[in-house]
Design a protein around this motif. Structure first.
Motif, PDB file in Angstrom:
ATOM      1  N   THR A  41       0.774  -1.037   0.153  1.00  0.00           N
ATOM      2  CA  THR A  41      -0.167   0.066  -0.087  1.00  0.00           C
ATOM      3  C   THR A  41       0.898   1.251  -0.113  1.00  0.00           C
ATOM      4  O   THR A  41       1.834   1.035   0.942  1.00  0.00           O
ATOM      5  N   GLU A  50      -1.540   4.460  -4.416  1.00  0.00           N
ATOM      6  CA  GLU A  50      -3.096   3.935  -4.337  1.00  0.00           C
ATOM      7  C   GLU A  50      -3.273   3.660  -5.916  1.00  0.00           C
ATOM      8  O   GLU A  50      -3.978   2.644  -6.209  1.00  0.00           O
ATOM      9  N   TYR A  99      -7.219   6.337   4.350  1.00  0.00           N
ATOM     10  CA  TYR A  99      -7.379   4.869   4.187  1.00  0.00           C
ATOM     11  C   TYR A  99      -7.719   3.979   5.074  1.00  0.00           C
ATOM     12  O   TYR A  99      -6.901   3.796   6.265  1.00  0.00           O
ATOM     13  N   THR A 116      -5.413  -4.394  -0.114  1.00  0.00           N
ATOM     14  CA  THR A 116      -4.261  -4.764  -0.960  1.00  0.00           C
ATOM     15  C   THR A 116      -4.347  -6.241  -0.814  1.00  0.00           C
ATOM     16  O   THR A 116      -5.275  -6.875  -0.400  1.00  0.00           O
TER      17      THR A 116
END
Length: 428
Positions: free
Chosen positions: A80, A106, A155, A184
């Motif tokens: 990430t 991202e 996030y 992810t």
């Protein structure tokens, strides 16, 4: 006889599970193009795809076969953001700079998954990643990281794990805590690489394996790449060799260092095995990182970087099995089917190296273990610069990446001693 990479030890599990792996002809006569790309890994092939689809005439040369380097032999974990944590980037660049780089990472992740889906490339994607530690003193930093990602960087997919949850998700008490990232996942990297090459060729890119570039220069206002049998003359050049540049271009060589990374594969573990029951990938907090995951067919793929002298698949398997047993003692005698290695390109600050190294020539690499998603996206961003949009690639070009100390002859021994020192600290 099964093919063996001439630049990376061992035949990988990926090579034996990728299915068809097409070959591409060597370049035997000189050529001209708009853009020449040196290096057939993720960066180079992704750039070739996007350039060719935009109508740019592109020639790509690879010294060996596509996938012989790290792009086809890595751990398959996406990660990430950037390799450097968002908090670390904020201390250096301020919040806005760190947020821009995090969002770029991202976007790279989303691009990879969308590209594979849009082009019908089955990459065996599985969601989830655990980042863990074996040192209790590191736990507050993991808790703070999860909070910062959710509250400051937008996030919300990272959650802190205590010792009990970590043991349940890994199937071992070796680690004392960490974070779980549900935003992810992990893939079969060679399937992505083979698929990307197919898409590039179908779009009109001229792809050449077994064509080593031996020099890059300029003549009459254009870039000239010399190979062992021909030359390519182009308006622009992308150097995308990462850890395999050697003496091809001195600026890149001073800033990107190859280090060995090794992986072993076991036989498929039983369906009811307690090892990684949720299917997540794992990376730990050691400086000399250990990383592992279960394949969709049940094999445990376990990687580490503490093997500096291993040159044969058997040696790699012995060392990797020892590390597996430290995490799961019950697997001390597990059967290993594969042991392989490759070379990761790293930089001093573990940030990507993207720079114009001579007029018309950009070099990109040094993803420092975070290249599965970043390298593919950098290829796309390079293609954008040819069409006039240089802003997004400039975010990476403006990063401060110092050269390794020691010059050409001493930097490798210095790195060797440094890695062994950090490996010793990892045990404390």
């Amino acid at each position: 006889m099964a093919y063996q990479s001439p630049v990376s030890p061992g035949r990988s599990w990926y090579e034996d599970t990728v299915g068809e792996r097409p070959t591409y002809p060597a370049l035997d006569s000189s050529a001209t193009s708009d853009v020449v790309i040196v290096g057939g890994g993720f960066t180079g092939l992704s750039a070739a795809v996007h350039l060719a689809k935009a109508g740019v005439d592109v020639v790509l040369v690879e010294a060996h076969r596509f996938g012989d380097g790290a792009s086809g032999r890595n751990g398959g974990q996406l990660g990430t953001g950037q390799r450097a944590g968002a908090e670390e980037l904020e201390r250096e660049l301020g919040f806005e700079g760190a947020k821009a780089l995090f969002e770029l990472g991202e976007e790279a992740k989303a691009h990879l998954l969308e590209f594979a889906s849009a082009n019908g490339i089955d990459i065996d994607y599985r969601p989830g990643q655990l980042n863990v530690t074996h040192k209790p003193r590191e736990l507050p930093a993991f808790r703070e990281h999860a909070e910062a990602m959710a509250t400051r960087f937008g996030y919300p997919h990272i959650a802190y794990m205590d010792a009990a949850e970590t043991a349940e998700r890994i199937g071992s008490t070796h680690y004392v805590g960490g974070v779980r990232d549900t935003g992810t996942g992990h893939i079969h990297p060679l399937k992505l690489l083979v698929g990307t090459a197919r898409v590039a060729a179908a779009a009109g890119a001229r792809l050449h394996e077994n064509t080593r570039a031996i020099g890059i220069g300029r003549s009459a206002g254009r870039v000239v790449v010399a190979t062992e049998r021909a030359t390519i003359t182009a308006d622009r050049c992308l150097i995308a060799v990462n850890a395999h540049g050697g003496a091809l271009e001195p600026v890149t060589a001073a800033h990107v260092m190859p280090i060995g990374s090794f992986i072993g594969a076991t036989v498929p573990l039983p369906a009811d095995s307690p090892v990684l029951p949720g299917g997540e990938a794992v990376a730990d907090s050691r400086f000399v990182v250990r990383y592992f995951r279960r394949a969709p067919t049940g094999e445990l793929l376990f990687g580490g970087r503490e093997i500096y002298a291993a040159t044969s698949p058997h040696d790699i398997q012995v060392h990797i099995r020892r590390q597996i047993a430290e995490t799961w003692p019950a697997l001390a005698d597990v059967e290993m089917t594969h042991g392989w290695g490759g070379y990761v390109g790293i930089t001093m600050p573990r940030k990507p190296f993207v720079r114009e190294v001579m007029p018309g020539v950009i070099s990109a690499g040094g993803y420092s273990g975070h290249g599965v998603m970043l390298s593919n996206f950098v290829g796309r961003l390079y293609a954008e610069t040819i069409s006039g949009n240089r802003d997004r690639l400039r975010l990476l070009q403006e990063l401060r990446i110092p050269p390794f100390p020691g010059g050409r002859w001493l930097r490798q021994p210095l790195l060797f001693f440094a890695l062994n020192w950090y490996a010793l600290r990892d045990r404390i």
